[in-house]
Design an enzyme around this catalytic site. Structure first.
Site, PDB file in Angstrom:
ATOM      1  CG  ASP A   1      -1.807  -1.196   1.315  1.00  0.00           C
ATOM      2  OD1 ASP A   1      -2.051  -1.832   0.265  1.00  0.00           O
ATOM      3  OD2 ASP A   1      -2.256  -1.527   2.430  1.00  0.00           O
TER       4      ASP A   1
ATOM      5  NE  ARG B   1     -17.805  -5.687 -23.441  1.00  0.00           N
ATOM      6  CZ  ARG B   1     -17.656  -7.000 -23.482  1.00  0.00           C
ATOM      7  NH1 ARG B   1     -16.496  -7.546 -23.191  1.00  0.00           N
ATOM      8  NH2 ARG B   1     -18.673  -7.768 -23.794  1.00  0.00           N
TER       9      ARG B   1
ATOM     10  NE  ARG C   1      -6.272  -1.346   5.575  1.00  0.00           N
ATOM     11  CZ  ARG C   1      -7.366  -2.111   5.715  1.00  0.00           C
ATOM     12  NH1 ARG C   1      -7.506  -3.220   5.031  1.00  0.00           N
ATOM     13  NH2 ARG C   1      -8.313  -1.764   6.535  1.00  0.00           N
TER      14      ARG C   1
HETATM   15  O1  F6P Z   1      -2.308  -4.088   3.335  1.00  0.00           O
HETATM   16  C1  F6P Z   1      -2.148  -4.833   2.162  1.00  0.00           C
HETATM   17  C2  F6P Z   1      -3.476  -5.272   1.619  1.00  0.00           C
HETATM   18  O2  F6P Z   1      -3.250  -6.040   0.461  1.00  0.00           O
HETATM   19  C3  F6P Z   1      -4.460  -4.145   1.329  1.00  0.00           C
HETATM   20  O3  F6P Z   1      -4.175  -3.459   0.134  1.00  0.00           O
HETATM   21  C4  F6P Z   1      -5.774  -4.891   1.328  1.00  0.00           C
HETATM   22  O4  F6P Z   1      -6.835  -4.043   1.671  1.00  0.00           O
HETATM   23  C5  F6P Z   1      -5.556  -5.922   2.393  1.00  0.00           C
HETATM   24  O5  F6P Z   1      -4.163  -6.080   2.549  1.00  0.00           O
HETATM   25  C6  F6P Z   1      -6.172  -7.248   2.100  1.00  0.00           C
HETATM   26  O6  F6P Z   1      -5.966  -8.054   3.212  1.00  0.00           O
HETATM   27  P1  F6P Z   1      -6.279  -9.610   3.246  1.00  0.00           P
HETATM   28  O7  F6P Z   1      -5.181 -10.325   2.527  1.00  0.00           O
HETATM   29  O8  F6P Z   1      -6.317  -9.915   4.688  1.00  0.00           O
HETATM   30  O9  F6P Z   1      -7.598  -9.807   2.556  1.00  0.00           O
END
Ligand code: F6P
Length: 361
Positions: free
Chosen positions: A140, A175, A184
């Protein structure tokens, strides 16, 4: 030989193995330390029999590998460890066990590679007396303590390549294709992959969007003769006056919700408003897998070697980070308190709008 433990915590991310390799190879070549690999994040220090000796020979070939050879866990917080007692699920503080195993293994330091959750645990263990160095990890790129996290560049590259593929199919079928990416509450992956992949609209959490602006952009392109559009939506994007789209409350062991679903909502609204044929792709965990890019391999190797150098010097309670071109460190407590979002006056945003990308406003 003094011994150092290494573990990986939280979600996986391209480059974790490159950090492990950086620790192991520099421990051997430069510092004369033995590295002990700890399995499944802090679980390997809570439960017995989850460690292995590592050396350069045993880790050969891991540099280009995604994931982590030490495996990971989002549920290994020793201060809030879920366990079963008399047939009931209870949560216990088992952090003392970490210290017992740490001593039994003869360790003199620990390198904890992980995101904010892992570094938060590392900080609490440091306060309790554990000699630990943190290494930040997240695709992220949302930790303020470091200019860049490894894994981010690989995730952006994966998303860009996906956009390149969606581009040709969107064009062929006239499309609109909406691609939802991770990140996140930060828009870094969406913004950078969108710019690199030629998106027409990019929606990020930092700019609550007006769907009308996106639909106008799509219509404008049709009027100008481009019968297709690419829209990148960050999973944390939200409409003006609205909320982020949540799949389940309280995911990721950090009390935060699991985000997702905004791509489909945006896609439905564009279809309703413009009458165009719309498809939605949710890139999901593809962004977290695969081989790290050259940039991430180098950054991760530098982080690993720096962490090991800090262990050898006894510089504990700190987290490795990148500032400009320099690998340095910050106190681990400072590192976990502040997130980094896309500044509204950032060069990326200005460039995106200068070339006509719609940011939903
Ligand atoms: O923090 C890394 C991340 O991949 C985020 O981008 C995403 O929201 C989250 O983790 C997904 O988490 P999980 O693998 O627990 O679904």
């Amino acid at each position: 030989m003094p011994k150092v433990g290494v573990l990986t915590g939280g979600g996986d991310c391209p480059g974790l193995n490159a950090v492990i390799r950086g620790v192991v190879k520099s421990a051997e070549a430069k510092h004369g330390w033995q590295v002990i690999g700890i399995e499944d994040s802090f679980q390997g220090l809570i439960l017995p029999g989850k460690t292995r000796e590592m050396n350069a020979f045993r880790i050969r070939g891991i540099l280009p590998q995604g994931g982590t050879i030490l495996h990971s866990s989002n549920r290994a917080n020793p201060f809030e460890y879920p366990t079963e007692e008399n047939g009931k699920q209870v949560v216990r503080d088992v952090s003392d066990q970490v210290f017992v195993h740490f001593k039994e293994l003869g360790l003199e330091g620990l390198v904890a590679i992980g995101g904010d959750g892992t570094n938060r645990i590392a900080a609490r263990l440091f306060d309790k007396g554990l000699p630990v160095v943190g290494v930040p990890k997240t695709i992220d790129n949302d930790l303020r303590a470091t200019d860049v996290t490894f894994g981010f560049n690989s995730a952006v590259t994966t998303a860009m390549e996906a956009l390149d593929k969606l581009h040709t199919t969107a064009d062929s079928h006239h499309r609109v294709i909406v691609m939802e990416v991770m990140g996140r509450y930060a828009g870094w992956i969406a913004l950078e992959s969108g710019i690199a992949g030629g998106a027409d609209a990019i929606l990020i959490p930092e700019i609550p969007f007006d769907i009308k602006a996106v639909c106008d952009k799509v219509r404008h392109r049709v009027e100008k003769g481009a019968g297709f559009s690419l829209v990148v939506v960050a999973e944390g994007a939200r409409p003006k006056g609205g909320e982020a789209s949540v799949v389940t409350e309280g995911g990721k062991g950090k009390g935060l919700p699991r985000l997702g679903g905004i791509g489909n909502k945006v896609g439905d609204q564009i279809a309703d408003d413009t009458g165009m044929d719309v498809r939605v792709t949710v890139l999901g965990h593809i962004q977290r897998g695969g081989s790290p890019t050259a940039y991430d391999r180098i950054l991760a190797t530098r982080f690993g070697a720096k962490a090991m150098a800090m262990v050898a010097k006894g510089e504990f309670g700190r987290m490795v980070c990148l500032k400009g071109q320099t690998i340095t460190s910050v106190p681990i407590h400072e590192a976990i308190t502040d997130y980094k979002y896309v500044p509204l006056d950032s060069g990326l945003i200005l460039t995106a709008e200068a070339i006509g990308i719609c940011l939903g406003r």
